[in-house]
Design an enzyme around this catalytic site. Structure first.
Site, PDB file in Angstrom:
ATOM      1  N   SER A   1      73.521  44.782  11.617  1.00 24.65           N
ATOM      2  CA  SER A   1      74.704  44.929  10.446  1.00 24.65           C
ATOM      3  C   SER A   1      73.821  45.786   8.906  1.00 24.65           C
ATOM      4  CB  SER A   1      74.415  43.553   9.964  1.00 24.65           C
ATOM      5  OG  SER A   1      76.101  43.291   8.469  1.00 24.65           O
TER       6      SER A   1
ATOM      7  N   ASP B   1      85.270  43.956  15.963  1.00 25.55           N
ATOM      8  CA  ASP B   1      83.897  43.380  15.056  1.00 25.55           C
ATOM      9  C   ASP B   1      84.856  43.875  13.530  1.00 25.55           C
ATOM     10  OD1 ASP B   1      81.956  43.815  13.254  1.00 25.55           O
ATOM     11  OD2 ASP B   1      80.622  45.270  14.419  1.00 25.55           O
TER      12      ASP B   1
ATOM     13  N   HIS C   1      80.851  40.573  15.064  1.00 24.92           N
ATOM     14  CA  HIS C   1      80.102  40.693  14.344  1.00 24.92           C
ATOM     15  C   HIS C   1      78.490  41.220  14.580  1.00 24.92           C
ATOM     16  CE1 HIS C   1      78.508  43.497  11.008  1.00 24.92           C
ATOM     17  NE2 HIS C   1      78.115  42.683  10.920  1.00 24.92           N
TER      18      HIS C   1
END
Lengths: 281, 585
Positions: free
Chosen positions: A109, A233, A261
């Site tokens: 991320s 996602d 995610h």
């Protein structure tokens, strides 16, 4: 391969940087180095599920992003961390303090762009980047034919959502801030010390991500990269992964079956296997 | 009977959802469906995040979900749930993830309506953001204030407090840093303009200010970006920078160069050369010593500047560590003294002289003091000799004379005894000055003080140095009507031949004899002789340095006329002279 690393407790490293960022290491000290950088929302515990798949034959290093988990709140400097550069410097500082070389940097991320910055700054330090659920620009760029998944209007919604959780988060932090991290007799406090998030830091970090276009950095990366992309996602539309693959020279794109995610949490086995399958010798 | 858990689930007070690990809804209770308007059949299989507006979706994905997966629970996250009609329902979301005893992990979500709470939180948050803004404004205002306090309004450079702040900062960073030869260390360049006063006097203050601004700009331009440039006062500037010892010469040369360029003021080309003194800080500096070290380095640079100035204009001198060159110190002292006279750092204190038989104040002796900017209030012995040898004594003496005479007039105006005498010391060099008589006459005339109110005191040594010319000077002064006194009588060797010829009015018996007269028969005899001699020659006998009642009584018994000393009063500022004075018992 025998996997017994879970029995071996992670050792906190020592040194100013490692103390500040709660760096822990596990696995054989002479093994190849794999450094995990967690994303939004929690702390290095996000990697718990994939850890056993590496700790048998790797020197595994994890840390908490500044402002998250057990990082030192006193060391938080809003100016230093106003951009991702401060966080990227943290990665390099950890490598320098522990003298890590040939590092495989696995980032999730928001940390993926910190990894990109760090790899541009000190390419010789890294063997490989593994970018999990990466998004270099969350907004849309119609002339460039790019869609990061969010509109300008969405941005203010995100800020509002952050704000409306402000007090819940601030409350969850309180026991840690008040200096009683070692009070496991209270289950709630123990929980609070996991996934601790400083609301001001989270606000700043999300704000940075949503307002910065990191795409120009991609062609500057010379370290080989693997891009892991999930299905559905909410934070990374599928074309974004394609974009990363195209603009990171020599990169490999891996499509995971995992949804959402956080594949390293929802599907740790698949995620670990995908990373291992693409590790450079 | 088996309790009807299904009914309890469907109609529980809160809205309940079950999710799988991919975040898809596997079940929704009736309470949730009633609250949001969604049909249970439509919800199953749908990602839970699709019920959230984008902000909550991001937050749920990036924060709540990881937390839930790692810790097994999320408590009271604030979200909005989008109803079937598109309306948003504020709610608090709590969830637990259960793995034990289940084939696949299950996430149990509870949503509680939180309209009221959300509103409160929004208000609280708005207040918090406002507070943050006002804090930022206060910080900005403080920064602006600091800027004002630390800067010179005329030139925009740092002022003295600003310079000290910068210097303290630099020295504070030099705590334990190892320094080798060639390392850059904080260095002060003290700059004094040589021709500033002439510009100010000749072209006016406006031009003077303009000159200072030009100099300020040039110093800034000639300094490195990291340097601090300050104006301390008047025409004194300081450049502070981290410089290696070899670099100091270059910096000073560059500064002298830019200041040597002419400045055009009102169409007139003016050249103001400067003198520069520099001093590098001695490292390391312990945190507790920062202020002392700052004062020291500034003072040393100032001293070096005076040394440069003493050699002529447009020069640079560096402080030499450990140097105590007396000749250099003397030059510095003299240069400082010249400036002290100009800048009004000199003071006159007055010691009352008593009439012994009556116990009243008969007059005062004017004694010069120097309010030195760094050394404090200096007594004459710290600077008079240097002044006398260099000739600065002429200006110094003239200044004291003028001041004392004008003070006598001020006392008269304030209602003091109109017969009060003011005694002023005249040195050997002044006595030899052919202008002395004219000068004294001029001072008296301008102030309007009768000559008979002024006593000029000349030491016995000064008189006997060149008795012939002294005699001429004394006669000229005497013709003005001023009174003359022989000071420190007994310490030199007087030729009575000359003494008899000198037109003097008083003999001042030296303090060294007075101090011993109550314990030492010899001293007592000397004092007695002096008193007799004075009376035999028709002079007034004055005793100096009287410190006790016994001495006073002894002098009285010997027939001494007047006396002064700490027993009566120390030298004091003009406004502290005790008129009238009651004699202490």
């Amino acid at each position: 391969m025998s996997i017994d690393a879970a029995l071996r407790p992670a050792q906190p490293a020592t040194g100013p940087v490692t103390t500040r960022l709660n760096v822990t290491t596990t696995g054989p000290a002479d093994g190849p180095v794999i450094l995990f950088a967690h994303g939004f929302g929690c702390d290095q515990g996000m990697w718990d599920g994939v850890l056993p798949h590496f700790a048998g034959d790797h020197r595994v290093v994890r840390y908490d992003l500044m402002g998250y988990g057990q990082s030192d709140p006193a060391a938080y400097d809003p100016v230093r961390y106003a951009t991702l550069d401060g966080h990227a410097d943290d990665i390099l500082a950890i490598c320098a303090e522990l003298d890590l070389r040939d590092v495989t940097l696995v980032a999730h991320s928001v940390s993926t762009m910190m990894a990109v910055l760090a790899a541009i700054r000190e390419p010789e330090r890294f063997r490989q980047l593994v970018l999990v659920a990466a998004n270099p620009y969350f907004l849309q760029d119609p002339p460039g034919g790019y869609d990061g998944g969010f509109s300008d209007a969405d941005m203010s919604e995100v800020a509002g959502a952050l704000d409306s959780n402000y007090f819940t988060w601030a409350e969850a932090m309180a026991p840690v801030i008040m200096g009683t991290p070692d009070a496991p007799q209270h289950g709630e406090r123990l929980t609070a010390s996991f996934c601790r998030v400083n609301p001001d830091v989270a606000r700043q970090l999300l704000g940075t991500m949503f307002t910065t276009d990191y795409r120009p950095l991609l062609p500057q990366v010379t370290v080989p990269a693997v891009v892991l992309q999930c299905r559905a996602d909410a934070m990374v539309p599928a074309p974004v992964a394609e974009y990363l693959h195209e603009h990171l020279a020599g990169s490999t794109l891996v499509q995971l079956q995992a949804l959402g995610h956080c594949p390293h949490i929802s599907a740790p086995e698949e995620t670990a296997a995908a990373i291992r399958a693409h590790l450079l010798p | 009977m088996t309790p009807d858990y299904a009914d309890l689930w469907e109609h529980a007070p809160g809205s309940h959802l079950l999710l799988d690990d991919d975040g898809r809804i596997t079940a929704a209770n009736a309470t949730f469906c009633d609250w949001t308007g969604h049909a249970a059949a439509d919800l199953v299989g749908r990602p839970f995040t699709s019920l959230l507006p984008v902000g909550d979706r991001v937050l749920h994905t990036t924060h709540s979900l990881p937390q839930l997966m790692v810790t097994g629970r999320v408590a009271e996250a604030s979200v909005q749930v989008i109803g079937a009609d598109g309306e948003r329902h504020p709610a608090l979301l709590s969830a637990t993830r259960v793995t034990a005893g289940l084939p696949v992990p299950e996430t149990r979500v509870v949503l509680v309506d939180a309209q009221q709470r959300r509103r409160y939180e929004e208000e609280l948050l708005t207040a918090r953001r406002r507070a943050e803004e006002s804090q930022a404004r206060i910080a900005a205002a403080e920064a602006a204030l600091t800027e004002l306090v630390h800067h010179d309004s005329l030139t925009g450079l740092l002022n003295r407090p600003g310079l000290l702040h910068a210097l303290h900062g630099r020295l504070g960073r030099c705590g334990a840093d190892p320094t080798g030869p060639g390392t850059a260390v904080p260095t002060v360049f003290f700059i004094d303009l040589d021709g500033f006063k002439a510009v100010n006097d000749g072209l006016g203050h406006g031009s003077g200010d303009e000159l200072l601004r030009v100099v300020a700009r040039r110093l800034e331009d000639a300094s490195r970006a990291g340097a601090d440039v300050a104006r301390l006062a008047g025409d004194e500037f300081v450049v502070l920078d981290d410089v290696s010892p070899e670099g100091s010469r270059r910096v000073a040369a560059r500064l002298l160069d830019v200041l040597a360029e002419p400045v055009v003021l009102q169409g007139v080309e003016v050249v103001v050369a400067a003198s520069i003194g520099s001093c590098a800080a001695e490292l390391p500096v312990a945190p507790a010593d920062v202020e002392t070290a700052a004062d020291l380095v500034l003072r040393r640079a100032d001293t070096a500047m005076y040394r440069a100035k003493a050699q002529g204009s447009g020069r640079w001198e560096a402080h030499v560590p450990g140097s105590a060159d007396p000749a250099a110190d003397r030059l510095v002292l003299l240069e400082q003294l010249r400036n002290a006279i100009r800048d009004g750092e000199l003071r006159v204190h007055y010691q009352p002289r008593m009439d012994l038989p009556t116990g009243g104040v008969s007059g005062v002796e004017a004694l010069v003091r120097w309010q030195h900017p760094t050394r404090g209030l200096l007594q004459p012995d710290a600077f008079i000799d240097a002044a006398e040898e260099s000739g600065v004594i002429r200006d110094l003496g003239a200044w004291v004379l003028t001041e004392a005479v004008e003070q006598a007039v001020r006392w008269d105006a304030a209602g003091a005894d109109p017969g009060l005498q003011v005694a002023v010391n005249v040195s050997a060099r002044q006595l030899a000055d052919t202008d002395l008589v004219t000068r004294v006459a001029g001072v008296l005339a301008r102030a309007g003080l009768p000559a008979s109110r002024l006593v000029l005191e000349i030491t016995e040594t000064a008189l006997m140095h060149d008795p012939e010319s002294a005699l001429t000077s004394l006669q000229a002064l005497r013709s003005l009507g001023v009174l003359l006194a022989v000071d420190d009588f007994g310490t030199g060797y007087s030729s009575f031949t000359y003494l008899k010829q000198f037109p003097v009015d008083e003999l001042k018996i030296d303090r060294s004899f007075v101090a011993g007269m109550t314990t030492d028969a010899g001293d007592r005899a000397i004092v007695a002789s002096c008193v007799h001699l004075a009376h035999a020659m028709g002079l007034v006998a004055v005793a100096e340095g009287v410190e006790s009642a016994d001495e006073r009584d002894a002098l009285l018994a010997l027939g001494c006329d007047q006396a002064q000393g700490y027993f009566f009063s120390r030298p004091v500022p003009a406004d502290a002279v005790p008129f009238p004075v009651a004699v202490p018992a």
